[in-house]
Design a protein around this motif. Structure first.
Motif, PDB file in Angstrom:
ATOM      1  N   MET A 146      59.193  69.508  26.716  1.00  0.00           N
ATOM      2  CA  MET A 146      59.895  68.950  27.859  1.00  0.00           C
ATOM      3  C   MET A 146      59.124  69.214  29.144  1.00  0.00           C
ATOM      4  O   MET A 146      59.695  69.434  30.207  1.00  0.00           O
ATOM      5  CB  MET A 146      61.309  69.524  27.957  1.00  0.00           C
ATOM      6  N   SER A 147      57.819  69.217  29.042  1.00  0.00           N
ATOM      7  CA  SER A 147      56.998  69.467  30.221  1.00  0.00           C
ATOM      8  C   SER A 147      56.814  68.207  31.058  1.00  0.00           C
ATOM      9  O   SER A 147      56.286  68.265  32.167  1.00  0.00           O
ATOM     10  CB  SER A 147      55.629  70.020  29.816  1.00  0.00           C
ATOM     11  N   THR A 164      59.788  78.167  41.458  1.00  0.00           N
ATOM     12  CA  THR A 164      59.584  79.156  40.402  1.00  0.00           C
ATOM     13  C   THR A 164      58.150  79.656  40.345  1.00  0.00           C
ATOM     14  O   THR A 164      57.846  80.587  39.601  1.00  0.00           O
ATOM     15  CB  THR A 164      59.961  78.555  39.026  1.00  0.00           C
ATOM     16  N   GLY A 165      57.263  79.010  41.129  1.00  0.00           N
ATOM     17  CA  GLY A 165      55.867  79.434  41.140  1.00  0.00           C
ATOM     18  C   GLY A 165      54.997  78.727  40.125  1.00  0.00           C
ATOM     19  O   GLY A 165      53.780  78.927  40.093  1.00  0.00           O
ATOM     20  N   LYS A 166      55.605  77.858  39.308  1.00  0.00           N
ATOM     21  CA  LYS A 166      54.836  77.113  38.324  1.00  0.00           C
ATOM     22  C   LYS A 166      54.167  75.916  38.995  1.00  0.00           C
ATOM     23  O   LYS A 166      54.592  75.458  40.043  1.00  0.00           O
ATOM     24  CB  LYS A 166      55.747  76.643  37.192  1.00  0.00           C
ATOM     25  N   ARG A 167      53.114  75.409  38.380  1.00  0.00           N
ATOM     26  CA  ARG A 167      52.382  74.263  38.927  1.00  0.00           C
ATOM     27  C   ARG A 167      53.126  72.973  38.558  1.00  0.00           C
ATOM     28  O   ARG A 167      53.283  72.657  37.375  1.00  0.00           O
ATOM     29  CB  ARG A 167      50.951  74.225  38.387  1.00  0.00           C
ATOM     30  N   ILE A 168      53.563  72.256  39.586  1.00  0.00           N
ATOM     31  CA  ILE A 168      54.373  71.056  39.397  1.00  0.00           C
ATOM     32  C   ILE A 168      53.633  69.832  39.927  1.00  0.00           C
ATOM     33  O   ILE A 168      53.048  69.869  41.010  1.00  0.00           O
ATOM     34  CB  ILE A 168      55.728  71.181  40.138  1.00  0.00           C
ATOM     35  N   LEU A 169      53.691  68.732  39.169  1.00  0.00           N
ATOM     36  CA  LEU A 169      53.109  67.468  39.599  1.00  0.00           C
ATOM     37  C   LEU A 169      54.223  66.424  39.669  1.00  0.00           C
ATOM     38  O   LEU A 169      54.912  66.168  38.676  1.00  0.00           O
ATOM     39  CB  LEU A 169      52.021  67.001  38.633  1.00  0.00           C
ATOM     40  N   ALA A 223      45.346  63.227  44.291  1.00  0.00           N
ATOM     41  CA  ALA A 223      46.473  64.166  44.269  1.00  0.00           C
ATOM     42  C   ALA A 223      46.523  64.942  45.581  1.00  0.00           C
ATOM     43  O   ALA A 223      45.497  65.376  46.095  1.00  0.00           O
ATOM     44  CB  ALA A 223      46.341  65.123  43.093  1.00  0.00           C
ATOM     45  N   GLN A 224      47.708  65.099  46.130  1.00  0.00           N
ATOM     46  CA  GLN A 224      47.883  65.799  47.400  1.00  0.00           C
ATOM     47  C   GLN A 224      48.695  67.077  47.177  1.00  0.00           C
ATOM     48  O   GLN A 224      49.787  67.037  46.599  1.00  0.00           O
ATOM     49  CB  GLN A 224      48.591  64.904  48.414  1.00  0.00           C
ATOM     50  N   ARG A 225      48.150  68.174  47.648  1.00  0.00           N
ATOM     51  CA  ARG A 225      48.850  69.444  47.508  1.00  0.00           C
ATOM     52  C   ARG A 225      49.860  69.588  48.638  1.00  0.00           C
ATOM     53  O   ARG A 225      49.498  69.660  49.807  1.00  0.00           O
ATOM     54  CB  ARG A 225      47.852  70.602  47.537  1.00  0.00           C
ATOM     55  N   TYR A 226      51.147  69.629  48.271  1.00  0.00           N
ATOM     56  CA  TYR A 226      52.208  69.680  49.283  1.00  0.00           C
ATOM     57  C   TYR A 226      52.535  71.108  49.698  1.00  0.00           C
ATOM     58  O   TYR A 226      52.762  71.387  50.862  1.00  0.00           O
ATOM     59  CB  TYR A 226      53.461  68.979  48.751  1.00  0.00           C
ATOM     60  N   ASN A 227      52.599  71.989  48.728  1.00  0.00           N
ATOM     61  CA  ASN A 227      52.758  73.416  49.018  1.00  0.00           C
ATOM     62  C   ASN A 227      52.011  74.204  47.945  1.00  0.00           C
ATOM     63  O   ASN A 227      51.223  73.632  47.201  1.00  0.00           O
ATOM     64  CB  ASN A 227      54.232  73.825  49.123  1.00  0.00           C
ATOM     65  N   GLU A 228      52.258  75.476  47.876  1.00  0.00           N
ATOM     66  CA  GLU A 228      51.480  76.333  46.967  1.00  0.00           C
ATOM     67  C   GLU A 228      51.567  75.891  45.511  1.00  0.00           C
ATOM     68  O   GLU A 228      50.597  76.021  44.754  1.00  0.00           O
ATOM     69  CB  GLU A 228      51.958  77.785  47.094  1.00  0.00           C
ATOM     70  N   SER A 229      52.719  75.344  45.104  1.00  0.00           N
ATOM     71  CA  SER A 229      52.923  75.015  43.695  1.00  0.00           C
ATOM     72  C   SER A 229      53.081  73.526  43.407  1.00  0.00           C
ATOM     73  O   SER A 229      52.929  73.095  42.263  1.00  0.00           O
ATOM     74  CB  SER A 229      54.165  75.752  43.160  1.00  0.00           C
ATOM     75  N   LEU A 230      53.411  72.738  44.428  1.00  0.00           N
ATOM     76  CA  LEU A 230      53.726  71.327  44.216  1.00  0.00           C
ATOM     77  C   LEU A 230      52.585  70.397  44.627  1.00  0.00           C
ATOM     78  O   LEU A 230      52.093  70.462  45.753  1.00  0.00           O
ATOM     79  CB  LEU A 230      54.994  70.954  44.994  1.00  0.00           C
ATOM     80  N   LYS A 256      48.923  67.376  31.615  1.00  0.00           N
ATOM     81  CA  LYS A 256      49.736  68.418  30.966  1.00  0.00           C
ATOM     82  C   LYS A 256      48.934  69.688  30.708  1.00  0.00           C
ATOM     83  O   LYS A 256      49.501  70.769  30.549  1.00  0.00           O
ATOM     84  CB  LYS A 256      50.318  67.873  29.660  1.00  0.00           C
ATOM     85  N   LYS A 257      47.619  69.556  30.675  1.00  0.00           N
ATOM     86  CA  LYS A 257      46.766  70.722  30.466  1.00  0.00           C
ATOM     87  C   LYS A 257      46.643  71.561  31.745  1.00  0.00           C
ATOM     88  O   LYS A 257      46.293  72.745  31.690  1.00  0.00           O
ATOM     89  CB  LYS A 257      45.371  70.287  30.010  1.00  0.00           C
ATOM     90  N   THR A 258      46.909  70.928  32.877  1.00  0.00           N
ATOM     91  CA  THR A 258      46.742  71.584  34.175  1.00  0.00           C
ATOM     92  C   THR A 258      48.064  72.009  34.794  1.00  0.00           C
ATOM     93  O   THR A 258      48.134  73.054  35.452  1.00  0.00           O
ATOM     94  CB  THR A 258      46.013  70.638  35.162  1.00  0.00           C
ATOM     95  N   PHE A 259      49.110  71.213  34.563  1.00  0.00           N
ATOM     96  CA  PHE A 259      50.396  71.466  35.207  1.00  0.00           C
ATOM     97  C   PHE A 259      51.440  71.946  34.203  1.00  0.00           C
ATOM     98  O   PHE A 259      51.444  71.544  33.051  1.00  0.00           O
ATOM     99  CB  PHE A 259      50.895  70.204  35.917  1.00  0.00           C
ATOM    100  N   ASP A 260      52.340  72.808  34.696  1.00  0.00           N
ATOM    101  CA  ASP A 260      53.406  73.327  33.848  1.00  0.00           C
ATOM    102  C   ASP A 260      54.523  72.305  33.662  1.00  0.00           C
ATOM    103  O   ASP A 260      55.200  72.292  32.633  1.00  0.00           O
ATOM    104  CB  ASP A 260      53.997  74.602  34.468  1.00  0.00           C
ATOM    105  N   PHE A 261      54.723  71.465  34.676  1.00  0.00           N
ATOM    106  CA  PHE A 261      55.808  70.496  34.609  1.00  0.00           C
ATOM    107  C   PHE A 261      55.425  69.250  35.403  1.00  0.00           C
ATOM    108  O   PHE A 261      54.895  69.353  36.506  1.00  0.00           O
ATOM    109  CB  PHE A 261      57.094  71.103  35.176  1.00  0.00           C
ATOM    110  N   ILE A 262      55.711  68.075  34.838  1.00  0.00           N
ATOM    111  CA  ILE A 262      55.372  66.805  35.473  1.00  0.00           C
ATOM    112  C   ILE A 262      56.624  65.942  35.572  1.00  0.00           C
ATOM    113  O   ILE A 262      57.346  65.757  34.582  1.00  0.00           O
ATOM    114  CB  ILE A 262      54.286  66.047  34.672  1.00  0.00           C
ATOM    115  N   ILE A 263      56.893  65.417  36.764  1.00  0.00           N
ATOM    116  CA  ILE A 263      58.067  64.576  37.006  1.00  0.00           C
ATOM    117  C   ILE A 263      57.603  63.180  37.410  1.00  0.00           C
ATOM    118  O   ILE A 263      56.795  63.034  38.325  1.00  0.00           O
ATOM    119  CB  ILE A 263      58.960  65.173  38.103  1.00  0.00           C
TER     120      ILE A 263
END
Length: 227
Positions: free
Chosen positions: A32-33, A60-65, A102-109, A138-145
Motif C-alpha cells: 500500500m505504498s 511522520t518523517g517518511k519520504r512522500i511523493l 520534482a519539487q521539494r516542498y518541505n523536508e519530507s514532501l 517506489k524505490k526512493t519514496f516510502d509513500f506515493i499519492i
C-alpha cells in the motif's frame, strides 16, 4: 485549503491524521505504498484530500511523493503555490528527468506537478513509461499519492488504479448524486481496483461546528449518537 499545514491542531487536521493511520494499518500485509485519490465528479475535494493526506504523511518523517495526475485540469500547483512549467507529462515524454521536475516542498514532501497539458492524457497515463516511473519512484519514496481526475468524467483514474496498491474515493455530502457515486465504484471495480476506503467530504455535523465534524468522522453525531 491546506488545513494540515495552516491549522495543524484543528479537528479536521486530526481527521486527516486518522486517515493516514488507517492507511498505514492496512499496509501491514499488502503493498500500500501507492494510493490513488479520485472522486465520482468534479469539485468534490479529491485534490484537497490528496494534498492534506500528503502533508499528514510527511509529518511522520517518511519520504512522500505527491503526483498531480490530472493532466486535463491540474490544481495541486495552485494549492501549494508552486510552478507548473514542467512536470509529469514532460517527464514521461523524456523531455526532463525526475530530478529536474520534482519539487521539494518541505523536508519530507516532494511534489510532481502535472506539467504541460498533453493532447493525449489517457494514453500517456496508461503507458508503460508511467508504470516504469512508478516502479522506480517506489524505490526512493516510502509513500506515493496520485491525484487523478474524476472517475466518471474520463478513464484516467481507472487506468491508473491498476498500477497502485489502493484507491480512495472522495464523495461530497449533499453534492454527489447517489447514482454517480455508485457508478464510480462500479467503474473502479470493473478494472479490479482495490478500493480501500470512501471519504465523505463537506459533511456538516453538530450545527456546523468543527467538533461536530470531528465526532462525525469518528462515527458519532451530536449527543454521541452513532451514525
Amino acid at each position: 485549503m491546506l488545513i494540515v499545514q495552516d491549522n495543524p491542531k484543528s479537528p479536521i487536521s486530526e481527521a486527516y491524521r486518522t486517515l493516514r493511520t488507517n492507511i498505514q494499518f492496512s499496509n501491514f500485509d499488502d503493498d500500500m505504498s501507492t494510493v490513488l485519490v479520485t472522486s465520482s465528479g468534479p469539485g468534490e475535494g479529491k485534490s484537497t484530500t490528496a494534498a492534506n493526506l500528503a502533508l499528514s504523511m510527511a509529518e511522520t518523517g517518511k519520504r512522500i511523493l505527491l503526483i498531480d495526475c490530472d493532466l486535463r485540469k491540474p490544481s495541486l500547483h495552485k494549492k501549494f503555490n508552486i510552478s507548473n512549467n514542467k512536470g509529469l507529462s514532460n517527464l514521461l515524454i523524456g523531455q526532463h528527468k525526475f530530478a529536474d521536475v520534482a519539487q521539494r516542498y518541505n523536508e519530507s514532501l516532494y511534489i510532481l506537478t502535472s506539467g504541460t497539458i498533453p493532447p493525449n492524457p489517457s494514453e500517456m497515463l496508461a503507458s508503460k513509461k508511467m508504470q516504469s516511473f512508478l516502479d522506480e519512484a517506489k524505490k526512493t519514496f516510502d509513500f506515493i499519492i496520485l491525484d487523478t481526475p474524476p472517475v466518471i468524467a474520463v478513464t484516467d483514474a481507472q487506468l491508473l488504479s491498476t498500477m497502485v496498491g489502493g484507491v480512495l474515493l472522495v464523495i461530497a455530502a449533499g453534492q454527489a448524486e447517489i447514482g454517480a457515486a455508485q457508478k464510480a465504484k462500479e467503474l473502479l471495480e470493473h478494472v479490479k481496483a482495490n478500493i480501500i476506503g470512501v471519504i465523505l467530504n463537506k459533511a456538516e455535523a453538530g450545527g456546523g461546528k468543527n467538533y461536530g465534524y470531528y465526532h462525525y468522522y469518528y462515527g458519532e453525531g451530536p449527543k454521541g449518537k452513532k451514525k
